[in-house]
Structures are given as structure tokens and as C-alpha cells.
Design an enzyme around this catalytic site. Structure first.
Site, PDB file in Angstrom:
ATOM      1  N   ASP A  49     -25.293   1.225  56.903  1.00  0.00           N
ATOM      2  CA  ASP A  49     -26.065   2.124  57.775  1.00  0.00           C
ATOM      3  C   ASP A  49     -25.164   2.698  58.880  1.00  0.00           C
ATOM      4  O   ASP A  49     -25.596   3.528  59.678  1.00  0.00           O
ATOM      5  CB  ASP A  49     -27.322   1.442  58.338  1.00  0.00           C
ATOM      6  CG  ASP A  49     -27.007   0.253  59.212  1.00  0.00           C
ATOM      7  OD1 ASP A  49     -25.818  -0.154  59.290  1.00  0.00           O
ATOM      8  OD2 ASP A  49     -27.943  -0.292  59.837  1.00  0.00           O
ATOM      9  N   SER A  50     -23.878   2.287  58.878  1.00  0.00           N
ATOM     10  CA  SER A  50     -22.888   2.948  59.741  1.00  0.00           C
ATOM     11  C   SER A  50     -22.787   4.427  59.386  1.00  0.00           C
ATOM     12  O   SER A  50     -22.200   5.207  60.130  1.00  0.00           O
ATOM     13  CB  SER A  50     -21.520   2.277  59.599  1.00  0.00           C
ATOM     14  OG  SER A  50     -21.145   2.188  58.234  1.00  0.00           O
ATOM     15  N   ASP A  88     -27.394  -1.059  52.584  1.00  0.00           N
ATOM     16  CA  ASP A  88     -27.975  -1.621  53.805  1.00  0.00           C
ATOM     17  C   ASP A  88     -29.450  -1.276  53.929  1.00  0.00           C
ATOM     18  O   ASP A  88     -29.857  -0.134  53.670  1.00  0.00           O
ATOM     19  CB  ASP A  88     -27.275  -1.004  55.033  1.00  0.00           C
ATOM     20  CG  ASP A  88     -26.333  -1.970  55.706  1.00  0.00           C
ATOM     21  OD1 ASP A  88     -26.428  -3.191  55.458  1.00  0.00           O
ATOM     22  OD2 ASP A  88     -25.495  -1.496  56.510  1.00  0.00           O
ATOM     23  N   LYS A 118     -28.409  -5.409  51.799  1.00  0.00           N
ATOM     24  CA  LYS A 118     -27.922  -6.209  52.942  1.00  0.00           C
ATOM     25  C   LYS A 118     -28.903  -6.027  54.093  1.00  0.00           C
ATOM     26  O   LYS A 118     -29.413  -4.925  54.303  1.00  0.00           O
ATOM     27  CB  LYS A 118     -26.519  -5.759  53.364  1.00  0.00           C
ATOM     28  CG  LYS A 118     -26.016  -6.467  54.628  1.00  0.00           C
ATOM     29  CD  LYS A 118     -24.516  -6.322  54.835  1.00  0.00           C
ATOM     30  CE  LYS A 118     -24.096  -5.055  55.532  1.00  0.00           C
ATOM     31  NZ  LYS A 118     -24.662  -4.856  56.880  1.00  0.00           N
ATOM     32  N   GLU A 120     -29.709  -7.522  58.356  1.00  0.00           N
ATOM     33  CA  GLU A 120     -29.140  -8.195  59.526  1.00  0.00           C
ATOM     34  C   GLU A 120     -30.073  -9.303  60.036  1.00  0.00           C
ATOM     35  O   GLU A 120     -31.293  -9.118  60.047  1.00  0.00           O
ATOM     36  CB  GLU A 120     -28.893  -7.167  60.651  1.00  0.00           C
ATOM     37  CG  GLU A 120     -27.834  -6.147  60.280  1.00  0.00           C
ATOM     38  CD  GLU A 120     -27.525  -5.173  61.414  1.00  0.00           C
ATOM     39  OE1 GLU A 120     -28.039  -5.341  62.544  1.00  0.00           O
ATOM     40  OE2 GLU A 120     -26.752  -4.221  61.161  1.00  0.00           O
ATOM     41  N   GLU A 187     -19.703 -10.574  61.544  1.00  0.00           N
ATOM     42  CA  GLU A 187     -19.118  -9.476  62.320  1.00  0.00           C
ATOM     43  C   GLU A 187     -18.773  -9.900  63.750  1.00  0.00           C
ATOM     44  O   GLU A 187     -19.591 -10.515  64.444  1.00  0.00           O
ATOM     45  CB  GLU A 187     -20.102  -8.280  62.364  1.00  0.00           C
ATOM     46  CG  GLU A 187     -19.541  -7.111  63.175  1.00  0.00           C
ATOM     47  CD  GLU A 187     -20.211  -5.772  62.913  1.00  0.00           C
ATOM     48  OE1 GLU A 187     -21.111  -5.681  62.068  1.00  0.00           O
ATOM     49  OE2 GLU A 187     -19.811  -4.806  63.597  1.00  0.00           O
TER      50      GLU A 187
HETATM   51  O1  KIV Z   1     -23.062  -0.513  58.246  1.00  0.00           O
HETATM   52  C1  KIV Z   1     -21.942  -0.983  57.984  1.00  0.00           C
HETATM   53  O2  KIV Z   1     -20.983  -0.274  57.652  1.00  0.00           O
HETATM   54  C2  KIV Z   1     -21.792  -2.440  58.077  1.00  0.00           C
HETATM   55  C3  KIV Z   1     -20.397  -2.971  58.095  1.00  0.00           C
HETATM   56  C4  KIV Z   1     -19.764  -2.648  59.380  1.00  0.00           C
HETATM   57  C5  KIV Z   1     -20.360  -4.404  57.771  1.00  0.00           C
HETATM   58  O3  KIV Z   1     -22.745  -3.135  58.165  1.00  0.00           O
END
Ligand code: KIV
Length: 273
Positions: A49-50, A88, A118, A120, A187
């Protein structure tokens, strides 16, 4: 059988089996074209989600939606062949209940055909991780610094710098592993703590700003290529593509302005780059 269909994609169990084995190589990608490049060298592609920061210029990942993740996840699946693609779950798509998480994860998996999701959170998400894992959805955890919680954390600071703060992070790692996650991103966690977690839990740890003590590493592709305007201090740059891209754009603009553009005889013939 075509050559393509004979190449088997890596699965969550393949990655789970790499605990204490060959280090897991993971990078982010949000597009078909970068996915094809990353796919040749990585075990796992994370559609992180980056993308909210990198592609859309948001300050945080909070505004990212499920539709945005699905659109880019499907593109990455089309561009890749052999890596496990993990998508994510964005903020607001899984925290309310196990059922909300299940419905969001099912949409992600059906509409992108990725191999895992994924999310959090440690102890607070353990019940949800167990619910999803028990229903055919491989889950990668994410503990330590959890960027979706920026509004309660207050800043993107490294976690567990002092030994007195280690307890809750270790509890998170254990909870995620016991709940059935196949691996966990750790992280911005100090090295001695990352090492201790990696030695203690049964699933692979994938570090970002958490030292070489982990079972694998992940970076944001644009950060390591030198394309991001700001990167965390721990990121090692493996390229400096920003200036190279700008030079190419400048060359193009110069050609257009000076009418030095190539003649269009074969304009619709594609050449392989
Ligand atoms: O969103 C992302 O790119 C991430 C990584 C930084 C692990 O969660």
C-alpha cells in the site's frame, strides 16, 4: 502444455519452508512492467500500500482503497510468472471484524488471483489472521512499525530501541506466528530485537530497516532505484534512476522542439527493448 504454464509460481508454503534457509528476496511492484523485471530475481513481489505514497503522492498510506490495491495487484499478476505475489490489505478494509477482513481478502484473491495477502498488526489482529488462514487465505503479518497506524503512532520512528520496549513487539511476533501467518514483515526494529524474534518464532521474518538478522529482506523498489524524493535512512540505493530518466525526457523534449524527431515510416512496428 505451454512453456509459460509449466513454470510453477512460488506459493506461501514454499516461502514458509524457507525459515532458516536461503534468504527470501522480496521487493515491491505496482505495475506489470516493473513486476516483469522484479519477477526474474525475487521470491516474493509485494503489491504494497506504499503505492499510495509512491504512485499517488499521498503523505501516508491511510487514503489507499481496496479498489486501488486490486487494480495494481491484477497488473502485477499479469506482469509476473514465478514469484509469489502478496497484496496489501489497505487501511479500513480488515480491522472492523474477521468477517470484514475475510470479504476484503476474498475480493483481493478472486479479482487479482494473487497468492496471499498482508495485513498490519500483531496481538490485535491474531484472531483475524487465524480466521483467514483457516479459510484458505495465506496471510503475511506486518509488525514493528505499522505505517497504517501513523495517526495513533504520531511518527514513523524505529520501534524497540530500548530493551524495555521489546516485550509488546515480541508478543506481536509470537501472536502472528501462532495464528497461522506464513511469514511476517518486521519493520524498523532494532537489530538485537529482530534477531531475537527471528530466532524465536517458527515462521520466516522479512526485514525492512530491521537488520540482516531476518530470514529475508524487502524494500520499496522506487526507494532502492533512487526514484523516490525521500527515502528512509536505512535504504541502500542500488541505482540512481531519477537523473537518468530526467536526462532521457530532456533529450526527447529537445528533439521535439528542434524538429529532430525520427521519421514515422515504421511507426506501428514494435521493436523489442
Ligand atoms: O507497503 C509496503 O510497501 C510495505 C513494505 C514497506 C513492507 O508494507
Amino acid at each position: 502444455m505451454s512453456i509459460q504454464s509449466s513454470i510453477r509460481r512460488k506459493t506461501a508454503p514454499d516461502i514458509r519452508a524457507r525459515k532458516r534457509g536461503e534468504p527470501i528476496v522480496m521487493l515491491t511492484s505496482y505495475h506489470a512492467h516493473t513486476a516483469a523485471l522484479v519477477d526474474r530475481h525475487c521470491d516474493v513481489i509485494l503489491v504494497g500500500d506504499s503505492l499510495g505514497n509512491v504512485m499517488h503522492g499521498f503523505e501516508t498510506t491511510v487514503p489507499v482503497t481496496l479498489d486501488m490495491m486490486i487494480l495494481q495487484g491484477a497488473a502485477v499478476m499479469r506482469g509476473s510468472k514465478q514469484a509469489l505475489v502478496v497484496v496489501d490489505m489497505p487501511f479500513g478494509s480488515y480491522e472492523a471484524s474477521r468477517e470484514q477482513a475475510f470479504n476484503s481478502a476474498v475480493r483481493i484473491m478472486k479479482e487479482t488471483q494473487c497468492g496471499a495477502v498482508k495485513l498490519e498488526g500483531g496481538v490485535r489482529m491474531a484472531e483475524t489472521i487465524a480466521f483467514l488462514s483457516g479459510r484458505g487465505i495465506p496471510v503475511m503479518g506486518h509488525i514493528g512499525l505499522t505505517p497504517q497506524s501513523i495517526n495513533t503512532l504520531g511518527s514513523f520512528r524505529a520501534q524497540g530501541r530500548n530493551e524495555v520496549d521489546w516485550g509488546p513487539i515480541e508478543d506481536d511476533a509470537k501472536a502472528v506466528a501462532d495464528a497461522g501467518a506464513f511469514s511476517v514483515v518486521v519493520e524498523a526494529v532494532a537489530e538485537p530485537l529482530a534477531r531475537r524474534i527471528t530466532e524465536t518464532i517458527a515462521i520466516p521474518t522479512i526485514g525492512i530497516g530491521a537488520s540482516a538478522a531476518c530470514d529475508g529482506q524487502v524494500l520499496v523498489l522506487e526507494d532502492m532505484l533512487g526514484l523516490s524524493p525521500r527515502t528512509p535512512k536505512f535504504v541502500r540505493r542500488y541505482g540512481n534512476l531519477g537523473p537518468a530518466i530526467e536526462a532521457a525526457i530532456e533529450g526527447y523534449a529537445t528533439d521535439v522542439r528542434s524538429r529532430a524527431f525520427p521519421a514515422p515510416e515504421h511507426v506501428y512496428e514494435m521493436k523489442k527493448s
